[in-house]
Structure formats: C-alpha cells, structure tokens
Write a protein that holds these residues in place. Sequence first.
Motif, PDB file in Angstrom:
ATOM      1  N   GLY A 179      -5.519 -15.962 -19.130  1.00 19.01           N
ATOM      2  CA  GLY A 179      -4.514 -17.040 -18.819  1.00 19.01           C
ATOM      3  C   GLY A 179      -3.793 -17.074 -20.005  1.00 19.01           C
ATOM      4  O   GLY A 179      -2.511 -17.167 -20.201  1.00 19.01           O
ATOM      5  N   TYR A 238      -1.785 -13.818 -20.638  1.00 19.68           N
ATOM      6  CA  TYR A 238      -0.431 -14.119 -19.488  1.00 19.68           C
ATOM      7  C   TYR A 238       0.747 -15.123 -20.485  1.00 19.68           C
ATOM      8  O   TYR A 238       1.729 -14.558 -20.425  1.00 19.68           O
ATOM      9  CB  TYR A 238      -0.673 -14.716 -18.244  1.00 19.68           C
ATOM     10  N   TYR A 243       3.026 -11.982 -21.029  1.00 22.80           N
ATOM     11  CA  TYR A 243       3.786 -11.638 -20.055  1.00 22.80           C
ATOM     12  C   TYR A 243       4.822 -12.687 -19.503  1.00 22.80           C
ATOM     13  O   TYR A 243       5.887 -12.377 -19.073  1.00 22.80           O
ATOM     14  CB  TYR A 243       2.870 -11.261 -18.546  1.00 22.80           C
ATOM     15  N   VAL A 253       7.187 -21.142 -15.071  1.00 22.24           N
ATOM     16  CA  VAL A 253       5.662 -20.577 -14.662  1.00 22.24           C
ATOM     17  C   VAL A 253       4.702 -20.833 -15.914  1.00 22.24           C
ATOM     18  O   VAL A 253       3.915 -21.645 -15.835  1.00 22.24           O
ATOM     19  CB  VAL A 253       5.643 -19.279 -14.492  1.00 22.24           C
ATOM     20  N   ASP A 292       5.462 -23.140 -18.357  1.00 20.55           N
ATOM     21  CA  ASP A 292       5.418 -24.487 -18.571  1.00 20.55           C
ATOM     22  C   ASP A 292       4.481 -25.048 -17.509  1.00 20.55           C
ATOM     23  O   ASP A 292       3.510 -26.081 -17.805  1.00 20.55           O
ATOM     24  CB  ASP A 292       6.679 -25.154 -18.211  1.00 20.55           C
ATOM     25  N   ALA A 293       4.288 -24.631 -16.402  1.00 18.23           N
ATOM     26  CA  ALA A 293       3.280 -25.379 -15.393  1.00 18.23           C
ATOM     27  C   ALA A 293       1.867 -24.934 -15.862  1.00 18.23           C
ATOM     28  O   ALA A 293       1.060 -25.786 -15.783  1.00 18.23           O
ATOM     29  CB  ALA A 293       3.628 -24.658 -14.060  1.00 18.23           C
ATOM     30  N   ILE A 294       1.724 -23.747 -16.393  1.00 16.65           N
ATOM     31  CA  ILE A 294       0.379 -23.303 -16.756  1.00 16.65           C
ATOM     32  C   ILE A 294      -0.013 -24.193 -17.937  1.00 16.65           C
ATOM     33  O   ILE A 294      -1.031 -25.007 -17.952  1.00 16.65           O
ATOM     34  CB  ILE A 294       0.404 -21.875 -17.038  1.00 16.65           C
ATOM     35  N   PHE A 334       1.158 -27.029 -18.726  1.00 23.86           N
ATOM     36  CA  PHE A 334       1.154 -28.688 -18.492  1.00 23.86           C
ATOM     37  C   PHE A 334      -0.472 -28.740 -17.905  1.00 23.86           C
ATOM     38  O   PHE A 334      -1.144 -29.900 -18.211  1.00 23.86           O
ATOM     39  CB  PHE A 334       2.113 -29.083 -17.585  1.00 23.86           C
ATOM     40  N   ALA A 335      -0.729 -27.867 -17.066  1.00 18.88           N
ATOM     41  CA  ALA A 335      -1.982 -27.758 -16.079  1.00 18.88           C
ATOM     42  C   ALA A 335      -3.157 -27.722 -17.116  1.00 18.88           C
ATOM     43  O   ALA A 335      -4.213 -28.324 -17.195  1.00 18.88           O
ATOM     44  CB  ALA A 335      -2.117 -26.839 -15.177  1.00 18.88           C
ATOM     45  N   ALA A 336      -2.945 -26.919 -18.496  1.00 15.41           N
ATOM     46  CA  ALA A 336      -4.212 -26.871 -19.353  1.00 15.41           C
ATOM     47  C   ALA A 336      -4.091 -28.212 -20.142  1.00 15.41           C
ATOM     48  O   ALA A 336      -5.333 -28.822 -20.397  1.00 15.41           O
ATOM     49  CB  ALA A 336      -3.839 -25.892 -20.419  1.00 15.41           C
ATOM     50  N   GLU A 337      -2.955 -28.761 -20.224  1.00 16.16           N
ATOM     51  CA  GLU A 337      -3.209 -30.324 -21.171  1.00 16.16           C
ATOM     52  C   GLU A 337      -3.790 -31.286 -19.933  1.00 16.16           C
ATOM     53  O   GLU A 337      -4.536 -32.041 -20.558  1.00 16.16           O
ATOM     54  CB  GLU A 337      -1.686 -30.617 -21.242  1.00 16.16           C
ATOM     55  N   VAL A 338      -3.515 -31.318 -18.642  1.00 19.11           N
ATOM     56  CA  VAL A 338      -4.163 -32.188 -17.794  1.00 19.11           C
ATOM     57  C   VAL A 338      -5.341 -31.905 -17.976  1.00 19.11           C
ATOM     58  O   VAL A 338      -6.339 -32.890 -17.838  1.00 19.11           O
ATOM     59  CB  VAL A 338      -3.481 -31.921 -16.720  1.00 19.11           C
ATOM     60  N   LEU A 339      -6.098 -30.662 -17.909  1.00 16.77           N
ATOM     61  CA  LEU A 339      -7.413 -30.361 -17.755  1.00 16.77           C
ATOM     62  C   LEU A 339      -8.113 -30.677 -18.918  1.00 16.77           C
ATOM     63  O   LEU A 339      -9.001 -31.413 -18.858  1.00 16.77           O
ATOM     64  CB  LEU A 339      -7.723 -28.966 -17.541  1.00 16.77           C
ATOM     65  N   MET A 367      -8.422 -21.252 -23.642  1.00 19.89           N
ATOM     66  CA  MET A 367      -7.039 -20.798 -23.353  1.00 19.89           C
ATOM     67  C   MET A 367      -6.370 -21.153 -24.651  1.00 19.89           C
ATOM     68  O   MET A 367      -5.491 -20.259 -25.155  1.00 19.89           O
ATOM     69  CB  MET A 367      -6.190 -21.587 -22.489  1.00 19.89           C
TER      70      MET A 367
END
Lengths: 309, 291
Positions: free
Chosen positions: B94, B97, B101, B107, B109-111, B113-118, B160
Amino acid sequence: MTSSAAADAAKEGFSIRQRRRSGQALEGAMHCVFLVCGLSAVASVAFICIHVAVSGWPIIAKYGLDFLLGQSWNPGNSQFGVLPMITASVAATAAAMVVALPSGVLAAVFLAKIAPDRVSAVLRTFVDLLSGIPSVVYGLLGAILIVPKIFKIQSAAGLPAGGSLLAAAIMLAIMILPTIISVSETALRAVPKQYEDASLALGATKLQCVFKTTIPAAKSGITAGMALGIGRAAGEAMAVMMVAGNAAIMPSLLKPARLLTASIPIEWAYSSGVHREALYGIGLVLFVFIMALNITVRRIMKKGAGQGE
Amino acid sequence: MSSEAIFSVKVKRKRPLETLGFGLIAAVALGVAALVVYFVIYILARGIPALNIRFLTTAENPILETIGIFPSIVNTLYIIFFSLLISVPIGVGGAVYLSEYATDRRVADAIEFAAEVLSGIPSILYGVFGYVFFCLALGMGVSLLSGSLTLSVMALPVIMRTTQEALRTVPKAYREGALGLGAGKWRIIRTILLPCSLKGVLTGMILATGRMVGESAALLLVAGGSAMYMPRGTVFNQMAASGSTLSVELYRYAYSRGDNSTAFGIAAVLIIISGALNLTVRFMAGRLGKA
C-alpha cells in the motif's frame, strides 16, 4: 533480465518485442497488486463500517431512543439505556482533557522551544515510554496507586470506597498525555521562526512570545492533538474498566461509573441474544462518535496545512 | 555609553513573571518524566520478584499451585508472527502504491484517509468487528487465528506510515538514474526502493509488535480463552484454538482473580518488552539518520 539474456534477446528483434510485451504485462500486474494492497486499507474501513453498523442496528431499531436516552441499564429486565454510560464517558473524557491539555501543551513547549536538544531527546524517550505502556498495565497501576488514594476523599464525603469516575478521569489524563505532547510538539516546531523573531523584535518577552505568538500559530496542530486525545480517551476500555467501579448509574465524580467502552468487555462473556445486540449497539454508538471525530481532525489538519502554505 | 545604558536597563528589569512562567513549563515537563520513571520503577520493583524460571517456562498448575505464563508467551508470539505475516506485505504494498503509483489524487486521498481512520479506531471496536466478521461471518470462531487477522488490520496503518516515510527519503536521483538505464517501475521498486526503505519497514514492524504486545481489549473478544495448558500439537491446531496473550492474562489475573503479584510479574515482562522495542526503534532511527 541478466545481461546474457539481454544479449540473446538482442540477436532477434522479434524476441525483444516479446520480452517487452511480457515485461509490460508484469509491470501492469504489479501495478494492480500494489493498488490492491492500497485499497485493502479502504476495504478494511468499509468492512468495519458495514459489520459494526449491521450488528449494532437491531437494538437501535428495537429500542429506538430508549436505547440512546434510557437511564437504566439492566440486562436482566431487558432494560438497555446507555445514557448513563454516554454521560460517564463524556464526563471522564472532558475531565481528563481539562488536566491533560494544558499540561501536555506546556510540556510540548518545553520540548520544542526551551529545552536543549539533548534534554528534549531524553524527555521524548520518556514520553514514548509512557505511550508504550499497555492499557492493562495502566489499569493495574490505577487500581493499586490511584483508587486507594480516592478512598479517603470518598470516606470524607460519606460515600462507600471503591472505583470512581475521578479515578477513570485521572487514568485517561495520563494515558492521553503522550498523544497531546507529541502532536503539539510537532505543531510548535513547525511554527516559522520569523513569527517569533518578529514578536521578540517588537518587544515581547520570551514568555509573551510563547503564549501570544507560538501557541496561537500552532493552534490547528494543537487542536488536532486534542481531538486525537479525545478519540483515545473515548475509546479506551481496559484501563478505565479496571478503575472506574463500573456501576451503570448516572455519573458523579466520586461514585463508581460505567464508561461506554467498558460495558463491552465486562458483559461480553455472559451476554447473548438481545443483551449481545445491546453491546453491539454500544459499539455502533462509539464508532459513529469516533468517525465524526476523525473527519473533524482531517478538516482541521487540511485547514492548518492550507494556512501554512 | 549608550550600550552601557541598554545593559543597565536589562539588569534592572528582572521579570519575576518570566521566571515563574518558564519555571512552571519546565516543572510540568519534568513532572511528566518523573511520572514515567515512577511508574516504570514501581512496576519493576513489584514485578521482578515474581519472575523466575518456572514462572516464565511453565503453565499454571492448580495442583502444585504454581503459576506460569509460558502458554501466553507462546500465544503472544504466534499472534505477532501471523499478524505481521499478513500486514507487512499488504502495508508495504500500500505504501509503495501511494508513493510510486498513485497518480489519481482521489484514490490516494481515500487510501490515506482510510489509514488514518484505521489508526484512530479504538481496540475495543476492533474486537467487536473481529468477532462479527472473522469469528462469526467467516466461521473461524474465537481463536488465535481470528485474533491475528484482527490485529493485522490494526497494524496495517502503522506499517504503511513508516514505509511511506522511508520511501520518501529515497533520493529522486536513484529513481531517475534507474529509469534512465531502462529499468521498469517494478524493477526499480524491487531492486532499489524496497532495499533502501528496509529500515522503515523494520521500524513499522517493531512499532506494530509493540502495539500487539500491549493489546488486550480486542483479543479478549476475538481470541479470548485462557492459557492454562502448555502448547501442544501443530501450529495450526494452536491457531485454531482460543488462547490469551500476556496482556489478556494480566487482565485476568488482576481483575478477575485479584492476584496482583502475578499481574505485576506479567506487567514487568510487558514493560521490559516495550522498553526494549522502544530502544530498538530509537537505535534504528539514529542509524537511519546517519545513513
């Protein structure tokens, strides 16, 4: 692709093309693999959302506002009102923040602006150690060191001795200190030196400079640290459970209190049916709160980054 | 003359408020440090007397009335190993990427943000999720396997983040040089970027290990159980069975059984592990800074 292989390939233009094609296929495949790895974080969040929501919804559908605003929690009589726990969680978090925020910011000022590098490196190690202490160890320390000290105040107030909301708040204050200190320190360090120089040149004393220039300039970072601290405090379960006394009554500082998170581990093992659904419902309430907090933090951070540019 | 005047002004103006203010700030910072020292010394002082070979290498024996934490040490190691086995490749992938990449900002931003949420989700919620998803929906039951999978989701953002930071420190010239020599992206990642960011990955693994060692709320729900028996059978049998890690065991001794001396023994073990991991990260960060 060793050099001899490359030489072999060079003999025939045909195979170079083939090789390039297979190379491109590999590149494309690896691109996909990495994309999937990245998206797995998004998928995890989605799975967590779905599963927490789906499992938590039935109790809310059944009890509606009686679940959120009901004042009595009595699984034996099918009474599932979580208001006392929400209130206790909010009260404990707020009380912890009142203590931890000012002291955390002051400690961060010391680390970022006052202490010599070597001293702040040592202190930072201590802060890291504090955040590395597992929450059950905090719970144990709280139960042995803090709860008995509150016994005296409780007996002076004519209350039975035991775990209390106060003990939980003290525990939480200590546990969120490292978060507040390290986030605030980063924010304070990021304040441009020119701001401070200008403030000092205008005749501000060093103390005035810290409180009137540096801290206001680092406001968005400090606020983010505060929000992260609130998230940690609101989500902490084991440590508060070991010191709070856990009676599901409307909270009062010196009386035992049941925090929202603590209900889940306490009653998990012997819950089933609607009772278990009620625990899932608590999970959902907590999840909604944490998500709202996360989105707020992100807004603040983005705003802060925008200001810095 | 004039410089003397300025000097004398400076001397005259003692600012008690300044001294008091800075004194207060220093006192708070040193107070935090003192608190840490007090906690660590207190835990070690009460815990180390409980530690001995039998405590560390046997299971609890109710007949002989001896206490041992070996099974929970093994459970802890299993959970750490399997969680990292899953979260390290995915987390590193991740991060690669995101830094190599991602061209579509949305995309990425979404990843992110997801990591922050997790990383912001409290462990008790991971417990609820892990129970509903791994234990019930996927039918793994309350087991070390469910525990490992749950913790691997928790560890994902840590790995990550550190990998991403390490990738950021790889000079752009390395990538451009390799591209100029005709290497493809995957070849650059495999031969240059991953070896260069190895220390970042290791740091992430150690930080994640630290979190897993201290984890209790989630594991209480998804891995649960007790650690009464010595491990037997294959790794797979173990993973399919329930079992408690050191932290969960500490909770059981302190809260359910009121055996504080054993609890402090485990606490001392946890503090020693946590301190050792902390020092390792610090040491590696120092080496990384020099390199």
